[in-house]
Scaffold this motif. Structure first.
Motif, PDB file in Angstrom:
ATOM      1  N   LEU A  99      34.923  56.083  36.701  1.00 40.65           N
ATOM      2  CA  LEU A  99      36.281  56.479  36.991  1.00 40.65           C
ATOM      3  C   LEU A  99      37.147  55.078  36.620  1.00 40.65           C
ATOM      4  O   LEU A  99      36.814  53.985  36.816  1.00 40.65           O
ATOM      5  CB  LEU A  99      36.473  56.771  38.481  1.00 40.65           C
ATOM      6  N   PRO A 100      38.404  55.303  36.527  1.00 43.21           N
ATOM      7  CA  PRO A 100      39.367  54.171  36.183  1.00 43.21           C
ATOM      8  C   PRO A 100      39.358  53.299  37.451  1.00 43.21           C
ATOM      9  O   PRO A 100      39.633  51.996  36.871  1.00 43.21           O
ATOM     10  CB  PRO A 100      40.750  54.985  35.900  1.00 43.21           C
ATOM     11  N   SER A 101      39.148  53.673  38.462  1.00 45.43           N
ATOM     12  CA  SER A 101      39.386  52.644  39.592  1.00 45.43           C
ATOM     13  C   SER A 101      37.908  51.977  39.921  1.00 45.43           C
ATOM     14  O   SER A 101      38.013  51.252  40.686  1.00 45.43           O
ATOM     15  CB  SER A 101      39.570  53.610  40.894  1.00 45.43           C
ATOM     16  N   ASP A 102      37.145  52.234  39.064  1.00 48.36           N
ATOM     17  CA  ASP A 102      35.793  51.329  38.995  1.00 48.36           C
ATOM     18  C   ASP A 102      36.184  49.859  39.003  1.00 48.36           C
ATOM     19  O   ASP A 102      36.894  49.577  38.035  1.00 48.36           O
ATOM     20  CB  ASP A 102      34.691  51.748  38.438  1.00 48.36           C
ATOM     21  N   PRO A 103      35.221  49.102  39.597  1.00 45.60           N
ATOM     22  CA  PRO A 103      35.568  47.746  39.431  1.00 45.60           C
ATOM     23  C   PRO A 103      35.138  47.323  37.922  1.00 45.60           C
ATOM     24  O   PRO A 103      34.429  47.905  37.326  1.00 45.60           O
ATOM     25  CB  PRO A 103      34.605  47.049  40.368  1.00 45.60           C
ATOM     26  N   VAL A 104      35.971  46.349  37.454  1.00 42.90           N
ATOM     27  CA  VAL A 104      35.412  45.745  35.995  1.00 42.90           C
ATOM     28  C   VAL A 104      34.332  44.797  36.385  1.00 42.90           C
ATOM     29  O   VAL A 104      34.459  43.795  37.097  1.00 42.90           O
ATOM     30  CB  VAL A 104      36.762  44.942  35.524  1.00 42.90           C
ATOM     31  N   ALA A 105      33.130  44.919  35.787  1.00 42.66           N
ATOM     32  CA  ALA A 105      32.167  44.165  35.779  1.00 42.66           C
ATOM     33  C   ALA A 105      32.438  42.949  34.896  1.00 42.66           C
ATOM     34  O   ALA A 105      32.923  42.915  33.758  1.00 42.66           O
ATOM     35  CB  ALA A 105      30.908  44.830  35.219  1.00 42.66           C
ATOM     36  N   PRO A 106      31.745  41.757  35.476  1.00 44.67           N
ATOM     37  CA  PRO A 106      31.915  40.365  34.757  1.00 44.67           C
ATOM     38  C   PRO A 106      30.924  40.431  33.520  1.00 44.67           C
ATOM     39  O   PRO A 106      30.115  41.457  33.512  1.00 44.67           O
ATOM     40  CB  PRO A 106      31.449  39.506  35.593  1.00 44.67           C
ATOM     41  N   ASP A 107      30.884  39.702  32.555  1.00 45.03           N
ATOM     42  CA  ASP A 107      30.051  39.502  31.445  1.00 45.03           C
ATOM     43  C   ASP A 107      28.550  39.390  31.867  1.00 45.03           C
ATOM     44  O   ASP A 107      28.274  38.799  33.026  1.00 45.03           O
ATOM     45  CB  ASP A 107      30.359  38.178  30.735  1.00 45.03           C
ATOM     46  N   GLY A 108      27.942  40.228  31.054  1.00 43.91           N
ATOM     47  CA  GLY A 108      26.352  40.310  31.572  1.00 43.91           C
ATOM     48  C   GLY A 108      26.183  41.289  32.363  1.00 43.91           C
ATOM     49  O   GLY A 108      24.796  41.693  32.925  1.00 43.91           O
ATOM     50  N   ALA A 109      27.209  42.007  33.315  1.00 43.70           N
ATOM     51  CA  ALA A 109      26.973  43.150  34.400  1.00 43.70           C
ATOM     52  C   ALA A 109      27.556  44.205  33.873  1.00 43.70           C
ATOM     53  O   ALA A 109      28.204  44.564  33.223  1.00 43.70           O
ATOM     54  CB  ALA A 109      27.638  42.474  35.827  1.00 43.70           C
ATOM     55  N   VAL A 110      27.073  45.307  34.828  1.00 45.57           N
ATOM     56  CA  VAL A 110      27.451  46.662  34.522  1.00 45.57           C
ATOM     57  C   VAL A 110      27.843  47.457  35.687  1.00 45.57           C
ATOM     58  O   VAL A 110      27.171  47.091  36.683  1.00 45.57           O
ATOM     59  CB  VAL A 110      26.488  47.659  33.812  1.00 45.57           C
ATOM     60  N   ALA A 111      28.968  47.811  35.699  1.00 48.97           N
ATOM     61  CA  ALA A 111      29.344  48.772  37.177  1.00 48.97           C
ATOM     62  C   ALA A 111      28.764  50.019  36.953  1.00 48.97           C
ATOM     63  O   ALA A 111      29.036  50.844  35.966  1.00 48.97           O
ATOM     64  CB  ALA A 111      30.810  48.978  37.060  1.00 48.97           C
ATOM     65  N   VAL A 112      27.730  50.566  37.660  1.00 51.72           N
ATOM     66  CA  VAL A 112      26.997  51.657  37.668  1.00 51.72           C
ATOM     67  C   VAL A 112      27.361  52.646  39.172  1.00 51.72           C
ATOM     68  O   VAL A 112      27.355  52.114  40.055  1.00 51.72           O
ATOM     69  CB  VAL A 112      25.442  51.280  37.862  1.00 51.72           C
TER      70      VAL A 112
END
Length: 141
Positions: A81-94
């Motif tokens: 969703l557009p409201s999901d957090p932005v993940a830092p480099d090397g990480a993924v919002a799942v």
């Protein structure tokens, strides 16, 4: 085998299908917020089965293992969703979701379960939401 005629047979609901066009009823990005407060503000405490969606930010190499662990408890991968957090480099919002009865106790228990899985994956809390199942092409906010 004797069939118990007084029990209704329930057809299992398909979470992936119900995520299509789901509508957000309540959402929380504050890890310390009480589920009871969030649910009370949305007036959905004690609702029948709705979609409970969690977002975790996990290292890229841990995504598949995280999703596999969640699947054991009936969760499926949910669309972003557009409201999901932005993940830092090397990480993924799942995002993962499942159908369940929605009340403060059950949501709190699931938050604890997902927090534990997230921590074991080396990740961080991203938020949670309750969604009304949909039937159109996209999840709406």
């Amino acid at each position: 085998m004797v069939r118990k005629w007084w029990r209704k047979s329930r057809v299992p609901r398909d979470v992936e299908v119900e995520l299509v066009g789901a509508r957000i009823l309540a959402r929380c990005e504050d890890e310390a917020a009480a589920a009871s407060s969030v649910l009370a503000q949305a007036a959905i405490e004690g609702a029948d089965e709705l979609l409970l969606r969690h977002v975790a930010v996990v290292p890229g190499e841990a995504v598949e293992e995280f999703v596999r662990r969640c699947a054991v408890d009936g969760y499926v991968r949910a669309p972003a969703l557009p409201s999901d957090p932005v993940a830092p480099d090397g990480a993924v919002a799942v995002a993962v979701a499942r159908l369940q009865k929605i009340d403060a106790r059950s949501v709190s228990a699931e938050r604890a379960l997902l927090s534990s899985m997230t921590a074991r994956s080396g990740g961080a809390f991203g938020g949670w939401a309750v969604l009304a199942p949909g039937s159109v092409a996209t999840v709406t906010e």
